[in-house]
Design a protein around this motif. Structure first.
Motif, short mmCIF file in Angstrom:
data_model
loop_
_atom_site.label_atom_id
_atom_site.label_comp_id
_atom_site.label_asym_id
_atom_site.label_seq_id
_atom_site.Cartn_x
_atom_site.Cartn_y
_atom_site.Cartn_z
N GLU A 1 0.94 -1.24 -0.02
CA GLU A 1 -0.09 0.06 -0.05
C GLU A 1 0.93 1.08 0.01
O GLU A 1 2.26 1.18 0.07
CB GLU A 1 -0.84 0.17 1.19
CG GLU A 1 -1.66 -1.20 1.42
CD GLU A 1 -2.72 -1.66 0.21
OE1 GLU A 1 -3.10 -0.62 -0.26
OE2 GLU A 1 -2.71 -2.98 -0.20
N GLU A 2 0.21 2.32 0.00
CA GLU A 2 1.10 3.90 0.17
C GLU A 2 1.91 3.70 1.39
O GLU A 2 1.04 3.30 2.41
CB GLU A 2 0.02 5.08 -0.10
CG GLU A 2 -0.70 4.83 -1.39
CD GLU A 2 0.24 5.06 -2.59
OE1 GLU A 2 1.14 5.82 -2.58
OE2 GLU A 2 -0.30 4.80 -3.61
N PRO A 3 2.93 4.31 1.20
CA PRO A 3 3.70 4.36 2.52
C PRO A 3 2.88 5.15 3.55
O PRO A 3 3.25 4.68 4.87
CB PRO A 3 4.96 5.33 1.98
CG PRO A 3 5.02 5.17 0.63
CD PRO A 3 3.74 5.00 0.08
N GLU A 4 2.27 6.18 3.22
CA GLU A 4 1.56 6.85 4.41
C GLU A 4 0.65 5.92 5.22
O GLU A 4 0.38 5.96 6.60
CB GLU A 4 0.78 7.98 3.77
CG GLU A 4 1.38 8.92 3.08
CD GLU A 4 2.00 8.83 1.68
OE1 GLU A 4 2.82 9.52 1.09
OE2 GLU A 4 1.64 7.82 1.09
N ALA A 5 0.28 4.76 4.49
CA ALA A 5 -0.65 3.95 5.03
C ALA A 5 -0.05 3.13 6.17
O ALA A 5 -0.46 2.95 7.18
CB ALA A 5 -1.42 2.96 4.30
#
Length: 179
Positions: A101-105
């Protein structure tokens, strides 16, 4: 045609479901489903580890649970267990939780886990797993975490056995779908 049942490839453009063999005009789509996969960690296969299927059937909470796998399933079950008061460390070989998933997740999840008391070890190398006297021990090199139970949530594998793939030929257009 849409046929529901257990199918086996029967050769060039054919699939058998039950006692009937069908001939495809365009292609064959097989939804094989998936099963939990266990990574090739020394000693793991010789232990009574849990998969997600075992964890959701439990009738009594363990005092502690190590989760191998920081993907969606491992994180979900780690958080549920921690909310019920189980001590839960999560061990992930990737550099972050929910790596696809996106790194921010992954960052947000790691912060939420820290606030909930869930220890997270990312970028881990698991040399071995041992089970003795009702305790699991992971060898991470610089750490050897222990717990009463071990949940392996390190991926899924497609169910390909018994499909008759050996009967297929170049002209069979088969799409193996999984979720």
């Amino acid at each position: 045609a849409f046929i529901r049942g257990c199918g086996v490839l029967a050769g060039d453009g054919r699939v058998t479901v039950g006692d009937t063999t069908y001939t495809a005009t365009k292609g064959i789509v097989l939804n094989t489903g998936t099963a939990p996969a266990a990574p090739p960690i020394d000693g793991l296969a010789d232990t009574p580890y849990w998969t997600n299927r075992d964890a959701v059937k439990l009738t009594e909470l363990p005092s502690s649970l190590i989760v191998i796998g920081g993907g969606a399933i491992g994180c979900e079950l780690a958080q549920v267990m921690a909310l019920f008061g189980v001590r839960v460390p999560v061990v992930e070989v990737a550099d972050r939780l929910v790596a696809p998933e996106e790194p921010e997740a992954g960052e947000a999840l790691q912060k939420a886990f820290a606030a909930s008391g869930i220890q997270v070890r990312t970028g881990a190398t698991i040399s071995s797993v041992a089970y003795a006297d009702g305790q699991f021990t992971l060898d991470l090199g610089d750490q050897q975490p222990t717990a009463e139970k071990l949940l392996v949530a390190a991926g899924r594998r497609t169910n390909l056995a018994g499909l008759g793939l050996e009967a297929g030929s170049q002209s069979i257009s088969a799409a193996l779908l999984y979720r």
